[in-house]
Scaffold this active site. Structure first.
Site, PDB file in Angstrom:
ATOM      1  N   SER A   8     -41.443   4.750  21.236  1.00 45.04           N
ATOM      2  CA  SER A   8     -41.672   3.233  21.092  1.00 45.04           C
ATOM      3  C   SER A   8     -43.070   2.921  21.404  1.00 45.04           C
ATOM      4  CB  SER A   8     -40.644   2.667  22.317  1.00 45.04           C
ATOM      5  OG  SER A   8     -40.965   1.176  22.441  1.00 45.04           O
ATOM      6  N   HIS A  33     -40.896   3.507  16.515  1.00 43.51           N
ATOM      7  CA  HIS A  33     -40.170   2.564  17.201  1.00 43.51           C
ATOM      8  C   HIS A  33     -41.066   1.395  17.447  1.00 43.51           C
ATOM      9  CE1 HIS A  33     -36.188   0.906  18.604  1.00 43.51           C
ATOM     10  NE2 HIS A  33     -36.954   0.281  19.589  1.00 43.51           N
ATOM     11  N   ASP A  35     -40.793  -2.797  18.771  1.00 46.60           N
ATOM     12  CA  ASP A  35     -40.236  -3.760  19.375  1.00 46.60           C
ATOM     13  C   ASP A  35     -40.890  -4.863  19.218  1.00 46.60           C
ATOM     14  OD1 ASP A  35     -38.030  -2.141  20.798  1.00 46.60           O
ATOM     15  OD2 ASP A  35     -39.553  -1.429  22.064  1.00 46.60           O
ATOM     16  N   MET A  37     -40.476  -9.007  19.991  1.00 43.00           N
ATOM     17  CA  MET A  37     -39.639  -9.909  21.153  1.00 43.00           C
ATOM     18  C   MET A  37     -40.272 -11.321  20.892  1.00 43.00           C
ATOM     19  SD  MET A  37     -40.008  -7.370  24.362  1.00 43.00           S
ATOM     20  CE  MET A  37     -39.623  -5.752  24.301  1.00 43.00           C
ATOM     21  N   HIS A  66     -37.341  -3.024  15.629  1.00 39.89           N
ATOM     22  CA  HIS A  66     -36.212  -3.380  16.448  1.00 39.89           C
ATOM     23  C   HIS A  66     -36.605  -4.789  16.945  1.00 39.89           C
ATOM     24  CE1 HIS A  66     -34.041  -2.940  20.880  1.00 39.89           C
ATOM     25  NE2 HIS A  66     -33.403  -3.854  19.973  1.00 39.89           N
ATOM     26  N   MET A  68     -35.677  -7.807  18.429  1.00 34.61           N
ATOM     27  CA  MET A  68     -35.073  -8.511  19.856  1.00 34.61           C
ATOM     28  C   MET A  68     -35.545  -9.932  19.684  1.00 34.61           C
ATOM     29  SD  MET A  68     -35.474  -5.658  22.938  1.00 34.61           S
ATOM     30  CE  MET A  68     -37.327  -5.040  22.167  1.00 34.61           C
ATOM     31  N   MET A 137     -28.180   0.157  23.541  1.00 33.92           N
ATOM     32  CA  MET A 137     -29.262   0.078  24.470  1.00 33.92           C
ATOM     33  C   MET A 137     -28.837   0.434  25.889  1.00 33.92           C
ATOM     34  SD  MET A 137     -31.888  -1.495  23.008  1.00 33.92           S
ATOM     35  CE  MET A 137     -32.577  -1.858  24.712  1.00 33.92           C
ATOM     36  N   GLY A 142     -35.967  -6.120  26.889  1.00 30.31           N
ATOM     37  CA  GLY A 142     -36.828  -7.092  27.078  1.00 30.31           C
ATOM     38  C   GLY A 142     -38.214  -6.544  28.029  1.00 30.31           C
ATOM     39  N   PHE A 143     -37.865  -5.461  28.559  1.00 35.76           N
ATOM     40  CA  PHE A 143     -39.109  -4.739  29.354  1.00 35.76           C
ATOM     41  C   PHE A 143     -38.915  -3.107  29.037  1.00 35.76           C
ATOM     42  CE2 PHE A 143     -37.745  -8.439  31.419  1.00 35.76           C
ATOM     43  CZ  PHE A 143     -39.095  -9.430  31.532  1.00 35.76           C
ATOM     44  N   GLY A 144     -40.471  -2.538  29.217  1.00 34.51           N
ATOM     45  CA  GLY A 144     -40.214  -1.227  29.090  1.00 34.51           C
ATOM     46  C   GLY A 144     -40.275  -0.585  30.455  1.00 34.51           C
ATOM     47  N   GLY A 145     -40.192   0.690  30.735  1.00 33.26           N
ATOM     48  CA  GLY A 145     -40.084   1.269  31.956  1.00 33.26           C
ATOM     49  C   GLY A 145     -38.918   1.101  32.552  1.00 33.26           C
ATOM     50  N   ASP A 175     -31.691   3.770  23.460  1.00 31.27           N
ATOM     51  CA  ASP A 175     -33.053   3.177  23.876  1.00 31.27           C
ATOM     52  C   ASP A 175     -32.921   2.779  25.124  1.00 31.27           C
ATOM     53  OD1 ASP A 175     -35.363   1.898  23.975  1.00 31.27           O
ATOM     54  OD2 ASP A 175     -34.994   0.419  22.308  1.00 31.27           O
ATOM     55  N   GLY A 177     -35.013   4.125  28.985  1.00 34.42           N
ATOM     56  CA  GLY A 177     -34.979   4.831  30.339  1.00 34.42           C
ATOM     57  C   GLY A 177     -34.882   6.538  29.949  1.00 34.42           C
ATOM     58  N   SER A 198     -42.212   5.106  27.541  1.00 31.83           N
ATOM     59  CA  SER A 198     -43.002   5.632  28.771  1.00 31.83           C
ATOM     60  C   SER A 198     -43.282   7.167  28.805  1.00 31.83           C
ATOM     61  CB  SER A 198     -42.731   4.709  30.079  1.00 31.83           C
ATOM     62  OG  SER A 198     -42.654   3.648  30.075  1.00 31.83           O
TER      63      SER A 198
END
Length: 222
Positions: A8, A33, A35, A37, A66, A68, A137, A142-145, A175, A177, A198
């Site tokens: 990603s 990938h 994203d 948003m 993707h 979103m 999901m 909405g947020f990485g990490g 997708d 974590g 990440s």
């Protein structure tokens, strides 16, 4: 079905985005990938068509976009022009999901549907035979990490079991974590396309990509 890594780029260094794409592609990633948003379906705003178009020349790998965003069908044609190969839309964001899937296919792109962690697999039962991929999901989008939500593993198992019962060889993507420590669990559950942000771009992207691919153990057939 083949096991595929989809790094990603949301987690990549935006100053050198094209180079980051080239690095993971060179190391063996087959999907990129991306994203998108809109600040409405999810709180964050990321990048859109101009950025996708600008990095399209960096690789011939599959651009897995993707969406979103609310009512993503509005942007399907523009995403195709920007270089998308696969367009993934959220069940929760589409008023007429089957129409959006048909629209994506009519533009000669693969179509995928995503569901959020708290959305049951049953919500997409009627379109399973229409899509090329389902994205589970494993974090709230909405947020990485973010940290992996454990109960999503059972959703992967449920989905793979249902697809098998229907005789469908549909890809399952996961997708959120995903790390080298838990990727084995999600592969065993039945996912075959792994998104990692990440865990790939936090450090040496090429070395991290190769480490993930080593965990995959090559292609497998169901």
């Amino acid at each position: 079905m083949k096991r595929i890594l989809a790094p990603s780029v949301l987690a990549a260094d935006f100053k050198n985005l094209g180079e980051a794409v080239e690095q993971v592609a060179k190391a063996g990633a087959e999907y990129i990938h991306i994203d998108v948003m809109d600040g409405m379906f999810v709180p964050s705003i990321s990048f859109g068509m101009p950025v996708i178009k600008s990095i399209r020349s960096s690789t011939d790998k599959v651009f897995d976009v993707h969406m979103m965003v609310e009512e993503p069908g509005r942007y399907a044609e523009d995403m195709k022009k920007a270089g998308a190969d696969l367009l993934c839309v959220h069940q929760e964001a589409c008023r007429h999901l089957d129409r959006t899937i048909q629209q994506i296919h009519s533009l000669d792109m693969k179509a995928a549907v995503a569901i959020n962690p708290a959305t049951p697999v049953s919500a997409i039962e009627l379109v399973l035979d229409q899509v090329d991929m389902v994205l589970i999901m494993s974090v709230n989008p909405g947020f990485g990490g973010q940290k992996f939500i454990p109960y999503t593993l059972e959703k992967v198992r449920q989905l793979r079991s249902r697809l098998d019962a229907l005789g469908l060889f549909t890809d399952i993507q996961i997708d959120g974590g995903i790390t080298l420590d838990n990727v084995g669990q999600v592969l065993k559950a039945g996912a075959n396309i792994i998104v990692a942000g990440s865990a790939v771009f936090g450090g040496d992207p090429e070395a991290n990509t190769r480490a993930f691919l080593e965990k995959f153990g090559g292609a497998f057939t169901r």
